[in-house]
Design an enzyme around this catalytic site. Structure first.
Site, PDB file in Angstrom:
ATOM      1  N   TYR A   1     -14.212  11.659  -4.301  1.00  0.00           N
ATOM      2  CA  TYR A   1     -13.057  11.805  -4.946  1.00  0.00           C
ATOM      3  C   TYR A   1     -12.238  12.478  -5.921  1.00  0.00           C
ATOM      4  CZ  TYR A   1     -11.293   9.577  -9.941  1.00  0.00           C
ATOM      5  OH  TYR A   1     -10.151   9.868 -10.510  1.00  0.00           O
ATOM      6  N   HIS A   2     -13.253  13.497  -6.899  1.00  0.00           N
ATOM      7  CA  HIS A   2     -12.546  14.443  -7.198  1.00  0.00           C
ATOM      8  C   HIS A   2     -11.464  15.380  -5.826  1.00  0.00           C
ATOM      9  CE1 HIS A   2     -15.712  12.800 -10.646  1.00  0.00           C
ATOM     10  NE2 HIS A   2     -14.954  12.421 -11.431  1.00  0.00           N
TER      11      HIS A   2
ATOM     12  N   LYS B   1      -8.093  14.542  -6.321  1.00  0.00           N
ATOM     13  CA  LYS B   1      -7.357  14.988  -6.921  1.00  0.00           C
ATOM     14  C   LYS B   1      -7.003  16.087  -7.205  1.00  0.00           C
ATOM     15  CE  LYS B   1      -7.234  10.416  -9.529  1.00  0.00           C
ATOM     16  NZ  LYS B   1      -6.065   9.547  -9.489  1.00  0.00           N
TER      17      LYS B   1
ATOM     18  N   VAL C   1     -11.982   6.740 -19.241  1.00  0.00           N
ATOM     19  CA  VAL C   1     -11.283   5.565 -20.488  1.00  0.00           C
ATOM     20  C   VAL C   1     -12.552   5.028 -21.033  1.00  0.00           C
ATOM     21  CG1 VAL C   1      -9.688   4.095 -20.527  1.00  0.00           C
ATOM     22  CG2 VAL C   1      -9.197   6.097 -19.256  1.00  0.00           C
TER      23      VAL C   1
ATOM     24  N   ASP D   1       1.012  -1.074  -0.278  1.00  0.00           N
ATOM     25  CA  ASP D   1      -0.379   0.066   0.116  1.00  0.00           C
ATOM     26  C   ASP D   1       1.022   1.236  -0.057  1.00  0.00           C
ATOM     27  OD1 ASP D   1      -1.841   2.344   0.522  1.00  0.00           O
ATOM     28  OD2 ASP D   1      -2.973   1.059   1.843  1.00  0.00           O
TER      29      ASP D   1
ATOM     30  N   THR E   1      -8.062  13.933 -13.295  1.00  0.00           N
ATOM     31  CA  THR E   1      -8.994  13.632 -14.158  1.00  0.00           C
ATOM     32  C   THR E   1      -9.715  14.861 -14.214  1.00  0.00           C
ATOM     33  OG1 THR E   1     -11.110  13.156 -13.674  1.00  0.00           O
ATOM     34  CG2 THR E   1     -10.026  13.032 -11.191  1.00  0.00           C
TER      35      THR E   1
ATOM     36  N   ASN F   1     -19.764   1.418 -20.841  1.00  0.00           N
ATOM     37  CA  ASN F   1     -19.536  -0.145 -20.452  1.00  0.00           C
ATOM     38  C   ASN F   1     -20.513  -0.362 -20.029  1.00  0.00           C
ATOM     39  OD1 ASN F   1     -16.406   0.058 -20.841  1.00  0.00           O
ATOM     40  ND2 ASN F   1     -15.971  -0.491 -19.456  1.00  0.00           N
ATOM     41  N   ARG F   2     -21.146   0.297 -19.466  1.00  0.00           N
ATOM     42  CA  ARG F   2     -22.963   0.001 -18.906  1.00  0.00           C
ATOM     43  C   ARG F   2     -23.789  -0.117 -19.732  1.00  0.00           C
ATOM     44  NH1 ARG F   2     -22.636   3.989 -14.832  1.00  0.00           N
ATOM     45  NH2 ARG F   2     -24.008   5.117 -16.131  1.00  0.00           N
TER      46      ARG F   2
ATOM     47  N   VAL G   1     -30.216   6.056 -18.894  1.00  0.00           N
ATOM     48  CA  VAL G   1     -29.638   7.657 -18.829  1.00  0.00           C
ATOM     49  C   VAL G   1     -29.490   8.192 -17.750  1.00  0.00           C
ATOM     50  CG1 VAL G   1     -29.485   9.130 -20.160  1.00  0.00           C
ATOM     51  CG2 VAL G   1     -29.026   7.195 -21.371  1.00  0.00           C
TER      52      VAL G   1
ATOM     53  N   SER H   1     -17.346  15.238  -7.347  1.00  0.00           N
ATOM     54  CA  SER H   1     -17.369  14.109  -5.785  1.00  0.00           C
ATOM     55  C   SER H   1     -16.540  14.035  -4.707  1.00  0.00           C
ATOM     56  CB  SER H   1     -17.292  12.680  -6.117  1.00  0.00           C
ATOM     57  OG  SER H   1     -16.405  12.492  -6.542  1.00  0.00           O
TER      58      SER H   1
ATOM     59  N   GLN I   1      -7.159  13.093 -16.908  1.00  0.00           N
ATOM     60  CA  GLN I   1      -7.649  12.145 -17.909  1.00  0.00           C
ATOM     61  C   GLN I   1      -9.090  12.419 -17.905  1.00  0.00           C
ATOM     62  OE1 GLN I   1      -5.883   8.238 -18.470  1.00  0.00           O
ATOM     63  NE2 GLN I   1      -7.169   7.278 -17.004  1.00  0.00           N
TER      64      GLN I   1
HETATM   65  N1  LIG Z   1     -10.575   4.614 -15.216  1.00  0.00           N
HETATM   66  C1  LIG Z   1     -11.090   5.452 -15.956  1.00  0.00           C
HETATM   67  O1  LIG Z   1     -12.168   6.168 -17.191  1.00  0.00           O
HETATM   68  C2  LIG Z   1      -9.693   7.061 -15.517  1.00  0.00           C
HETATM   69  C3  LIG Z   1     -10.422   8.404 -15.858  1.00  0.00           C
HETATM   70  C4  LIG Z   1      -9.588   9.497 -15.590  1.00  0.00           C
HETATM   71  C5  LIG Z   1      -8.889   9.373 -13.761  1.00  0.00           C
HETATM   72  N2  LIG Z   1      -8.518   7.938 -13.667  1.00  0.00           N
HETATM   73  C6  LIG Z   1      -7.121   7.669 -13.110  1.00  0.00           C
HETATM   74  O2  LIG Z   1      -6.149   6.746 -13.245  1.00  0.00           O
HETATM   75  C7  LIG Z   1      -6.081   6.009 -12.215  1.00  0.00           C
HETATM   76  C8  LIG Z   1      -6.459   4.223 -12.449  1.00  0.00           C
HETATM   77  O3  LIG Z   1      -7.248   4.504 -13.021  1.00  0.00           O
HETATM   78  P1  LIG Z   1      -7.940   2.629 -13.257  1.00  0.00           P
HETATM   79  O4  LIG Z   1      -8.968   2.529 -13.895  1.00  0.00           O
HETATM   80  O5  LIG Z   1      -7.223   1.846 -13.175  1.00  0.00           O
HETATM   81  O6  LIG Z   1      -8.444   2.330 -11.866  1.00  0.00           O
HETATM   82  P2  LIG Z   1      -8.039   1.107 -11.021  1.00  0.00           P
HETATM   83  O7  LIG Z   1      -9.112   1.175  -9.660  1.00  0.00           O
HETATM   84  O8  LIG Z   1      -8.898  -0.347 -12.155  1.00  0.00           O
HETATM   85  O9  LIG Z   1      -7.147   0.701 -10.496  1.00  0.00           O
HETATM   86  C9  LIG Z   1      -6.292   1.234  -9.319  1.00  0.00           C
HETATM   87  C10 LIG Z   1      -4.919   0.560  -9.203  1.00  0.00           C
HETATM   88  O10 LIG Z   1      -4.434   1.191  -7.824  1.00  0.00           O
HETATM   89  C11 LIG Z   1      -4.351  -0.034  -6.332  1.00  0.00           C
HETATM   90  N3  LIG Z   1      -4.439   1.004  -5.132  1.00  0.00           N
HETATM   91  C12 LIG Z   1      -5.117   1.534  -5.524  1.00  0.00           C
HETATM   92  N4  LIG Z   1      -4.750   2.428  -3.977  1.00  0.00           N
HETATM   93  C13 LIG Z   1      -3.819   2.013  -3.818  1.00  0.00           C
HETATM   94  C14 LIG Z   1      -2.671   2.091  -2.928  1.00  0.00           C
HETATM   95  N5  LIG Z   1      -3.466   2.783  -1.749  1.00  0.00           N
HETATM   96  N6  LIG Z   1      -1.531   2.125  -2.984  1.00  0.00           N
HETATM   97  C15 LIG Z   1      -1.157   0.514  -3.933  1.00  0.00           C
HETATM   98  N7  LIG Z   1      -1.870   0.009  -4.741  1.00  0.00           N
HETATM   99  C16 LIG Z   1      -3.211   0.550  -4.729  1.00  0.00           C
HETATM  100  C17 LIG Z   1      -5.618  -0.880  -6.746  1.00  0.00           C
HETATM  101  O11 LIG Z   1      -5.591  -1.732  -6.304  1.00  0.00           O
HETATM  102  C18 LIG Z   1      -5.605  -0.663  -8.540  1.00  0.00           C
HETATM  103  O12 LIG Z   1      -5.538  -2.489  -9.094  1.00  0.00           O
HETATM  104  C19 LIG Z   1      -6.622   6.824 -11.184  1.00  0.00           C
HETATM  105  O13 LIG Z   1      -6.154   7.289 -10.052  1.00  0.00           O
HETATM  106  C20 LIG Z   1      -7.723   7.028 -11.814  1.00  0.00           C
HETATM  107  O14 LIG Z   1      -8.004   8.754 -10.185  1.00  0.00           O
HETATM  108  C21 LIG Z   1      -8.960   6.711 -14.715  1.00  0.00           C
END
Ligand SMILES: NC(=O)c1ccc[n+]([C@@H]2O[C@H](COP(=O)([O-])OP(=O)(O)OC[C@H]3O[C@@H](n4cnc5c(N)ncnc54)[C@H](O)[C@@H]3O)[C@@H](O)[C@H]2O)c1
Length: 412
Positions: free
Chosen positions: A181-182, A185, A211, A74, A144, A240-241, A254, A179, A208
């Site tokens: 979460y946001h 960031k 995705v 972690d 993000t 995806n949904r 929607v 949110s 980003q």
């Molecule tokens: N997926 C999207 O659409 C998207 C869009 C914008 C930004 N992001 C950013 O990209 C990054 C990756 O997104 P994702 O979709 O791959 O997410 P995800 O949840 O699939 O992957 C994140 C990974 O990090 C690991 N993790 C989380 N906290 C941790 C910690 N404290 N220590 C070690 N490992 C940890 C999780 O186990 C997971 O495998 C994120 O920071 C997310 O905010 C993603």
């Protein structure tokens, strides 16, 4: 380059680790497997069957002859982060390792606290390790587009020139995140900016977009390398949904009127953007910001294109508007800039019928695994409980990290 991919078991991290490894970089992954624990908490699972991280890495070694080092742990654990920097001496850290779901952070107070503490502390630990142990290392941090919100003016790439009372300056672009979460960031971005200005670190903050698409050339090359496909209301994004709903013969739901417009990017472009970022580090002392998306879509436009392609595949889809669980504008101006990655050489894959058809194919192939009860939203932005369920990342992540470290101290 020696690259540490934090969060390398996740949706973006795993294909990125493979892409960088395939292109000659020396890759190590650190991940606490919290994302898999959250699947158990929420009663959901990837639509595609995904192998364990160890099995993935071993299969990649067999197929490519390339090693990926692995550490289960972690980023919130300061000793682990210190040891990683001492042992690996990374030249670049790609930081995906955060709780990344807005709805997850809005389930209740504990989920919001876990998200912010986990995300902010993990990034702080990386910054302190860089400062002490690897001051020339380049942090490539995933932020993000959701940090900006939906202002009624154009969104710039990180900074905006402002004139005020006859003077002007280039300042961080104002943020209106949607949110907890946001917000985490945004807090990260401020911490990174401060560390660059104060300690002379170098960083790239990649804002980003959402995705889409699920597989890359490497992940589709073998069943053990398959990437995760999230489709539930908490981690699944709209495309995806919609694809899973169309494959299952239930309405595409929607949120509200569906006018919400956002930036999107194909996963194949995500991995390329990361490669471009690590290969062009900014100078010491600079936090470069790039908007990592390639096109804008509204939710209703996405539903419409999935609907049309599903019809061509004889799936009999329908569209239903449901109450929007989020507090957000459904009819708004949205124009965000995204030229910096194109200038570095990105050649975007744009969303078309072919990509939607391949996602629908994947959804049909695995539709027996779909847990449709997890697709409709439960978290509601207007009523977030003080006392609620306990988040898996609080319960499991620290324990897993400690157990893994005591079992395999020298796994790097
Ligand atoms: N997926 C999207 O659409 C998207 C869009 C914008 C930004 N992001 C950013 O990209 C990054 C990756 O997104 P994702 O979709 O791959 O997410 P995800 O949840 O699939 O992957 C994140 C990974 O990090 C690991 N993790 C989380 N906290 C941790 C910690 N404290 N220590 C070690 N490992 C940890 C999780 O186990 C997971 O495998 C994120 O920071 C997310 O905010 C993603």
């Amino acid at each position: 380059m020696r690259v540490l991919v934090a969060g390398g078991d996740g949706f973006c991290g795993w294909p990125t680790a493979l892409h960088l490894s395939a292109n000659g970089h020396e890759v190590a992954i650190v991940d606490n497997l919290a994302r898999r624990a959250i699947d158990e908490e929420l009663g959901t699972d990837s639509l595609t069957p995904i192998a364990s991280l160890q099995a993935r890495v071993e299969r990649w070694r067999q197929l490519s002859g390339r090693e990926i080092d692995l550490e289960q742990g972690d980023l919130g654990d300061p000793q682990l982060v210190h040891d990683l920097f001492t042992e690996l001496r990374p030249e670049a850290v790609v930081h995906f390792a955060e709780q990344r779901s807005a709805p997850y952070s809005m389930i209740g107070r504990q989920h919001a606290v876990c998200t912010q503490v986990g995300n902010v502390v993990g990034t702080l630990n990386l910054l302190f390790a860089m400062h002490e142990l690897a001051p020339s290392c380049h942090l490539v941090k995933l932020g993000t587009m959701g940090e900006y919100g939906t202002p009624n003016i154009d969104i710039e790439e990180g900074y905006i020139e402002i004139e005020h009372n006859g003077r002007s300056d280039v300042l961080p672009y104002p943020k209106q995140p949607g949110s907890f979460y946001h917000l985490s960031k945004v807090h990260d971005s401020h911490n990174i900016f401060f560390a660059c200005r104060t300690w002379g670190l170098r960083a790239t903050d990649l804002n980003q977009g959402i995705v889409y698409n699920v597989q890359t050339q490497q992940t589709r090359s073998d069943p053990t390398l398959l990437n995760r496909f999230d489709y539930d209301a908490v981690f699944g994004t709209a495309i995806n949904r919609f694809c899973v709903q169309a494959a299952a013969g239930v309405p595409l739901t929607v949120y509200g009127e569906g006018g919400q417009t956002r930036g999107f990017i194909d996963l194949r472009d995500t991995v390329r953007c990361i490669e471009l970022a690590i290969e062009t580090p900014p100078p010491a002392g600079q936090m470069r910001v790039m908007n990592q998306f390639t096109e804008q879509w509204s939710v209703m436009q996405l539903a419409q294109i999935v609907y049309e392609v599903a019809q061509e595949m004889e799936l009999s889809p329908s569209i239903e508007n449901i109450d929007n669980p989020r507090v957000e504008l459904e009819d708004h101006y949205y124009h965000a800039k995204c030229s910096k990655l194109i200038d570095l050489g990105l050649q975007p894959h744009l969303l078309g019928r072919e990509t939607i058809a391949s996602l629908l194919d994947e959804a049909v192939r695995h539709r027996d695994r779909a847990r449709l009860q997890t697709v409709l939203p439960e978290a509601n932005w207007r009523s977030v409980p003080y006392w609620g369920s306990e988040p898996a990342i609080a319960r499991d992540a620290a324990l897993q990290s400690a157990a893994a470290r005591s079992n395999s101290p020298a796994s790097m």
